[in-house]
Design a protein around this motif. Structure first.
Motif, PDB file in Angstrom:
ATOM      1  N   ILE A   5      -1.072  -9.566   0.723  1.00  0.00           N
ATOM      2  CA  ILE A   5      -2.414  -9.023   0.929  1.00  0.00           C
ATOM      3  C   ILE A   5      -2.444  -8.407   2.319  1.00  0.00           C
ATOM      4  O   ILE A   5      -2.170  -9.085   3.310  1.00  0.00           O
ATOM      5  CB  ILE A   5      -3.490 -10.117   0.792  1.00  0.00           C
ATOM      6  CG1 ILE A   5      -3.432 -10.743  -0.616  1.00  0.00           C
ATOM      7  CG2 ILE A   5      -4.879  -9.544   1.077  1.00  0.00           C
ATOM      8  CD1 ILE A   5      -4.369 -11.920  -0.804  1.00  0.00           C
ATOM      9  N   MET A   6      -2.771  -7.122   2.382  1.00  0.00           N
ATOM     10  CA  MET A   6      -2.764  -6.389   3.649  1.00  0.00           C
ATOM     11  C   MET A   6      -4.112  -5.700   3.866  1.00  0.00           C
ATOM     12  O   MET A   6      -4.658  -5.099   2.941  1.00  0.00           O
ATOM     13  CB  MET A   6      -1.651  -5.338   3.645  1.00  0.00           C
ATOM     14  CG  MET A   6      -1.534  -4.552   4.926  1.00  0.00           C
ATOM     15  SD  MET A   6      -0.119  -3.406   4.829  1.00  0.00           S
ATOM     16  CE  MET A   6      -0.101  -2.774   6.504  1.00  0.00           C
ATOM     17  N   ARG A   7      -4.587  -5.790   5.077  1.00  0.00           N
ATOM     18  CA  ARG A   7      -5.762  -5.012   5.470  1.00  0.00           C
ATOM     19  C   ARG A   7      -5.277  -3.642   5.939  1.00  0.00           C
ATOM     20  O   ARG A   7      -4.223  -3.514   6.554  1.00  0.00           O
ATOM     21  CB  ARG A   7      -6.512  -5.708   6.600  1.00  0.00           C
ATOM     22  CG  ARG A   7      -7.787  -4.984   6.982  1.00  0.00           C
ATOM     23  CD  ARG A   7      -8.529  -5.713   8.084  1.00  0.00           C
ATOM     24  NE  ARG A   7      -9.728  -4.975   8.458  1.00  0.00           N
ATOM     25  CZ  ARG A   7     -10.426  -5.225   9.543  1.00  0.00           C
ATOM     26  NH1 ARG A   7     -10.065  -6.202  10.361  1.00  0.00           N
ATOM     27  NH2 ARG A   7     -11.491  -4.505   9.816  1.00  0.00           N
ATOM     28  N   HIS A   8      -6.056  -2.619   5.654  1.00  0.00           N
ATOM     29  CA  HIS A   8      -5.717  -1.262   6.083  1.00  0.00           C
ATOM     30  C   HIS A   8      -5.539  -1.189   7.596  1.00  0.00           C
ATOM     31  O   HIS A   8      -6.013  -2.049   8.338  1.00  0.00           O
ATOM     32  CB  HIS A   8      -6.814  -0.279   5.655  1.00  0.00           C
ATOM     33  CG  HIS A   8      -8.138  -0.597   6.288  1.00  0.00           C
ATOM     34  ND1 HIS A   8      -8.442  -0.257   7.584  1.00  0.00           N
ATOM     35  CD2 HIS A   8      -9.209  -1.253   5.810  1.00  0.00           C
ATOM     36  CE1 HIS A   8      -9.655  -0.675   7.884  1.00  0.00           C
ATOM     37  NE2 HIS A   8     -10.147  -1.297   6.810  1.00  0.00           N
ATOM     38  N   GLY A   9      -4.869  -0.147   8.048  1.00  0.00           N
ATOM     39  CA  GLY A   9      -4.702   0.083   9.480  1.00  0.00           C
ATOM     40  C   GLY A   9      -6.007   0.497  10.135  1.00  0.00           C
ATOM     41  O   GLY A   9      -6.999   0.795   9.469  1.00  0.00           O
ATOM     42  N   GLU A  10      -6.002   0.512  11.459  1.00  0.00           N
ATOM     43  CA  GLU A  10      -7.187   0.895  12.231  1.00  0.00           C
ATOM     44  C   GLU A  10      -7.676   2.274  11.803  1.00  0.00           C
ATOM     45  O   GLU A  10      -6.891   3.210  11.672  1.00  0.00           O
ATOM     46  CB  GLU A  10      -6.845   0.917  13.718  1.00  0.00           C
ATOM     47  CG  GLU A  10      -8.013   1.330  14.594  1.00  0.00           C
ATOM     48  CD  GLU A  10      -7.596   1.489  16.040  1.00  0.00           C
ATOM     49  OE1 GLU A  10      -7.610   0.486  16.769  1.00  0.00           O
ATOM     50  OE2 GLU A  10      -7.256   2.630  16.427  1.00  0.00           O
ATOM     51  N   THR A  23      -6.438   6.084  12.397  1.00  0.00           N
ATOM     52  CA  THR A  23      -6.138   6.626  13.719  1.00  0.00           C
ATOM     53  C   THR A  23      -4.619   6.626  13.891  1.00  0.00           C
ATOM     54  O   THR A  23      -3.890   6.088  13.056  1.00  0.00           O
ATOM     55  CB  THR A  23      -6.765   5.750  14.818  1.00  0.00           C
ATOM     56  OG1 THR A  23      -6.149   4.447  14.747  1.00  0.00           O
ATOM     57  CG2 THR A  23      -8.278   5.631  14.662  1.00  0.00           C
ATOM     58  N   ASP A  24      -4.140   7.198  14.997  1.00  0.00           N
ATOM     59  CA  ASP A  24      -2.705   7.129  15.287  1.00  0.00           C
ATOM     60  C   ASP A  24      -2.252   5.672  15.406  1.00  0.00           C
ATOM     61  O   ASP A  24      -1.185   5.302  14.914  1.00  0.00           O
ATOM     62  CB  ASP A  24      -2.367   7.886  16.575  1.00  0.00           C
ATOM     63  CG  ASP A  24      -2.426   9.387  16.401  1.00  0.00           C
ATOM     64  OD1 ASP A  24      -2.357   9.861  15.241  1.00  0.00           O
ATOM     65  OD2 ASP A  24      -2.542  10.099  17.421  1.00  0.00           O
ATOM     66  N   VAL A  25      -3.072   4.852  16.054  1.00  0.00           N
ATOM     67  CA  VAL A  25      -2.765   3.427  16.185  1.00  0.00           C
ATOM     68  C   VAL A  25      -2.693   2.787  14.799  1.00  0.00           C
ATOM     69  O   VAL A  25      -1.800   1.978  14.512  1.00  0.00           O
ATOM     70  CB  VAL A  25      -3.812   2.715  17.073  1.00  0.00           C
ATOM     71  CG1 VAL A  25      -3.675   1.202  17.008  1.00  0.00           C
ATOM     72  CG2 VAL A  25      -3.711   3.197  18.513  1.00  0.00           C
ATOM     73  N   PHE A 123      -8.928 -11.082   9.222  1.00  0.00           N
ATOM     74  CA  PHE A 123      -7.680 -10.312   9.209  1.00  0.00           C
ATOM     75  C   PHE A 123      -7.792  -9.230  10.267  1.00  0.00           C
ATOM     76  O   PHE A 123      -8.806  -8.526  10.329  1.00  0.00           O
ATOM     77  CB  PHE A 123      -7.505  -9.586   7.862  1.00  0.00           C
ATOM     78  CG  PHE A 123      -6.732 -10.319   6.817  1.00  0.00           C
ATOM     79  CD1 PHE A 123      -5.504  -9.848   6.402  1.00  0.00           C
ATOM     80  CD2 PHE A 123      -7.245 -11.456   6.218  1.00  0.00           C
ATOM     81  CE1 PHE A 123      -4.792 -10.489   5.401  1.00  0.00           C
ATOM     82  CE2 PHE A 123      -6.556 -12.106   5.220  1.00  0.00           C
ATOM     83  CZ  PHE A 123      -5.319 -11.622   4.807  1.00  0.00           C
ATOM     84  N   MET A 124      -6.745  -9.052  11.065  1.00  0.00           N
ATOM     85  CA  MET A 124      -6.664  -7.905  11.972  1.00  0.00           C
ATOM     86  C   MET A 124      -6.347  -6.674  11.129  1.00  0.00           C
ATOM     87  O   MET A 124      -5.828  -6.798  10.019  1.00  0.00           O
ATOM     88  CB  MET A 124      -5.537  -8.108  12.992  1.00  0.00           C
ATOM     89  CG  MET A 124      -5.753  -9.251  13.934  1.00  0.00           C
ATOM     90  SD  MET A 124      -4.324  -9.608  15.010  1.00  0.00           S
ATOM     91  CE  MET A 124      -3.505  -8.072  15.210  1.00  0.00           C
ATOM     92  N   THR A 125      -6.620  -5.481  11.668  1.00  0.00           N
ATOM     93  CA  THR A 125      -6.198  -4.289  10.950  1.00  0.00           C
ATOM     94  C   THR A 125      -4.679  -4.275  10.855  1.00  0.00           C
ATOM     95  O   THR A 125      -3.976  -4.684  11.778  1.00  0.00           O
ATOM     96  CB  THR A 125      -6.711  -3.000  11.623  1.00  0.00           C
ATOM     97  OG1 THR A 125      -6.306  -2.992  12.987  1.00  0.00           O
ATOM     98  CG2 THR A 125      -8.214  -2.869  11.505  1.00  0.00           C
ATOM     99  N   ALA A 126      -4.174  -3.857   9.704  1.00  0.00           N
ATOM    100  CA  ALA A 126      -2.757  -3.767   9.368  1.00  0.00           C
ATOM    101  C   ALA A 126      -2.066  -5.124   9.234  1.00  0.00           C
ATOM    102  O   ALA A 126      -0.871  -5.179   9.011  1.00  0.00           O
ATOM    103  CB  ALA A 126      -1.982  -2.875  10.335  1.00  0.00           C
ATOM    104  N   GLN A 127      -2.790  -6.217   9.324  1.00  0.00           N
ATOM    105  CA  GLN A 127      -2.201  -7.540   9.125  1.00  0.00           C
ATOM    106  C   GLN A 127      -1.925  -7.744   7.638  1.00  0.00           C
ATOM    107  O   GLN A 127      -2.689  -7.296   6.782  1.00  0.00           O
ATOM    108  CB  GLN A 127      -3.141  -8.636   9.607  1.00  0.00           C
ATOM    109  CG  GLN A 127      -2.611 -10.047   9.397  1.00  0.00           C
ATOM    110  CD  GLN A 127      -3.577 -11.118   9.880  1.00  0.00           C
ATOM    111  OE1 GLN A 127      -4.554 -10.835  10.559  1.00  0.00           O
ATOM    112  NE2 GLN A 127      -3.299 -12.351   9.523  1.00  0.00           N
TER     113      GLN A 127
END
Length: 149
Positions: A5-10, A23-25, A123-127
């Motif tokens: 299970i993954m959260r999307h990136g920032e 974002t780039d990050v 969840f952090m982003t991208a975690q």
């Protein structure tokens, strides 16, 4: 079943929620987590992602790194009931699956599968977290590993 299970990136805040882009990050974080998963023994056979732009972009990055097909699923958006996802998991024959979605769904689905309740962990982003489930159901999963950007 092994489930990642993954959260999307920032994502940026310059548009409507469903259209927010990474974002780039966010792109770098998603790629870093995908690379770490690729070096592990937890490689998925298929990815399910939310139809929201940031989740689709994250899934595309992960798909490219892991060489894994992606299917959009309408029932894994931020405020969807984790029970709908659980029902779909019960019906699938995919043994190694990855979900790319959003808070609060990723948190509530994870706690439903591990602890049997829906309170939700952050969840952090991208975690991403890896759950191992001999049987798919509430409280049936073991948290095996997590990947952070």
């Amino acid at each position: 079943m092994q489930l990642i299970i993954m959260r999307h990136g920032e994502a940026g805040w310059h548009s409507l929620d469903q259209e927010r882009e990474l974002t780039d990050v966010g792109r770098h974080g998603a790629a870093a987590v995908a690379a770490a998963i690729g070096k592990s023994s937890w490689r998925p056979d298929r990815i399910w992602c939310s139809p929201y732009t940031r989740a689709r972009q994250t899934a595309a990055i992960v798909s490219e790194v892991l060489n894994c097909p992606v299917d959009e699923k309408p029932f894994i958006t931020p405020d969807d009931d984790p029970g709908l996802c659980l029902d779909a998991l019960l019906e699938t024959d995919i043994s190694r699956l990855m979900l790319v979605s959003h808070m609060p769904l990723v948190g509530s689905l994870s706690t439903l599968l591990v602890d049997g309740h829906r309170k939700g962990i952050p969840f952090m982003t991208a975690q991403a977290v890896v759950l191992d489930m001999p049987v798919v159901g509430p409280g049936c999963a073991d948290l095996k590993e997590q990947f952070l950007p």
